[in-house]
Design an enzyme around this catalytic site. Structure first.
Site, PDB file in Angstrom:
ATOM      1  CE  LYS A   1     -11.238   8.859   3.414  1.00 15.94           C
ATOM      2  NZ  LYS A   1     -12.199   7.742   3.401  1.00 15.94           N
TER       3      LYS A   1
ATOM      4  CG  ASP B   1       5.597   0.079   3.792  1.00 17.48           C
ATOM      5  OD1 ASP B   1       6.223   0.083   2.719  1.00 17.48           O
ATOM      6  OD2 ASP B   1       6.036   0.598   4.837  1.00 17.48           O
TER       7      ASP B   1
ATOM      8  CE1 TYR C   1       4.953  11.215   4.444  1.00 18.15           C
ATOM      9  CE2 TYR C   1       6.071  10.047   2.680  1.00 18.15           C
ATOM     10  CZ  TYR C   1       5.365  10.027   3.870  1.00 18.15           C
ATOM     11  OH  TYR C   1       5.062   8.828   4.474  1.00 18.15           O
TER      12      TYR C   1
ATOM     13  CG  ASP D   1     -11.251   4.694   3.184  1.00 14.91           C
ATOM     14  OD1 ASP D   1     -11.357   4.830   1.948  1.00 14.91           O
ATOM     15  OD2 ASP D   1     -12.035   5.241   3.981  1.00 14.91           O
TER      16      ASP D   1
ATOM     17  CG  ASP E   1       5.737   5.706   2.763  1.00 16.82           C
ATOM     18  OD1 ASP E   1       6.268   4.590   2.627  1.00 16.82           O
ATOM     19  OD2 ASP E   1       6.144   6.553   3.579  1.00 16.82           O
TER      20      ASP E   1
END
Length: 336
Positions: free
Chosen positions: A177, A237, A126, A209, A233
């Site tokens: 990750k 969610d 981002y 993951d 982010d």
């Protein structure tokens, strides 16, 4: 001396839930000599402003947020990236705090969920370094620094040391990750774990993951989760789906001296203007704003009032009820 709060409703249901949050702030200030007074400064940002002025985030709005004591923001539509990323920069935010809790009375997929995401707020994918190099090729540069990772880690340690995390877990989990993104997530992982070790804070780690698989199966195994920007982010969610939806998730973009407070949900154009939007996330964001300004007891009172209404009603349609935004807001104020 009054404290200045910039109010940016934005687009869609932001124009309904932000005024509800301001009503609650007014109610708590009127009820306590120890809170406020607040001076509200209205500002504009979002799709409607872009259509009118050619700028999704006018410079005047940016400057107001940069110089205020705090900013309360609703949501932006197609211009979200052009609005929220610069606004976070305006308040010098380095961490996005996103609690995801299941509440009594709300039909939650996993009612045991109580997780707080601490998301790095300035870097990662981002950071804004995208290029279209040819008709066939676009690139995105991921940015990770020791300094930003360390600042997030220090905040995370202070967060758990102050007892602000869920009671069922000590320390925090680093979601990353690094097995694939060895240089970027590897740097993030190493820096955060090193700070935790130096400060004597318990820290474990999980590949993001694997975290996405394990969280829905047993959310009780996680408490505070420290993440790179994109991971925070997406994973927050995911957690929203376990507790009853995005209408319940507030967030705080925290800087050294400033802050931007916003519901995690978007503009919900399908219900915008109908007066039925769930104000919970915006009002809980206002509670986080109060705590940021040092009004810890007042923020707790707002949160308790919200929880009481969620448990007993009235509730908006997304929570299985039939209340309007105004009716639910009035009920929360009455509980104060």
């Amino acid at each position: 001396m009054s404290e200045e709060i910039v109010v940016i409703e934005g687009d869609g249901i932001g124009r309904e839930v932000v005024p509800a949050a301001v009503e609650v702030l007014d109610a708590i200030a009127d009820d306590s000599d120890a809170v406020g007074p607040f001076e509200y400064v209205e500002a504009d940002a979002g799709d409607a402003v872009l259509a009118e002025t050619g700028e999704a985030l006018p410079r005047a709005t940016y400057d107001l947020a940069a110089n205020a004591d705090a900013t309360l923001f609703g949501a932006a539509g197609e211009t979200a990236a052009d609005v929220i990323l610069p606004l976070r920069d305006a308040v010098d935010s380095f961490v996005n705090v996103r609690p995801a809790r299941a509440y009594p009375g709300v039909d939650a997929l996993r009612p045991e969920t109580d997780v707080v995401f601490l998301r790095e707020n300035t870097e990662g994918v981002y950071a804004g370094h995208e290029d279209r190099l040819s008709a066939d090729l676009s690139t995105l540069t991921r940015v990770v620094t020791d300094s930003a990772s360390q600042q997030l880690a220090e905040f995370a340690c202070e967060f758990v040391e102050a007892g602000r995390g869920p009671d069922h877990r000590d320390g925090f989990t680093v979601a990353h990750k690094a097995n694939v993104m060895r240089e970027t997530d590897g740097r993030f992982r190493e820096t955060v774990l090193e700070v935790a070790d130096e400060r004597g804070v318990a820290a474990d780690e999980e590949l993001m993951d694997a975290f996405a698989t394990k969280l829905p199966l047993d959310p009780s195994q996680y408490g505070v989760v420290v993440c790179p920007n994109l991971a925070g982010d997406v994973l927050s969610d995911l957690a929203a789906g376990l507790v009853g939806g995005l209408g319940l998730l507030p967030s705080a973009n925290v800087g050294t001296d400033n802050g931007l407070f916003e519901p995690v949900h978007g503009t919900a154009p399908d219900i915008a203007g109908e007066g039925i939007a769930n104000p919970t996330a915006a009002i809980l964001s206002a509670a986080m704003l109060l705590e940021h300004l040092g009004y810890t007891a007042a923020g707790g009172r707002v949160r308790t009032a919200v929880e009481s209404v969620l448990a007993d009603g009235p509730r908006t349609g997304d929570l299985g009820g039939s209340a309007t935004t105004a009716e639910m807001t009035d009920a929360i104020i009455a509980r104060l």
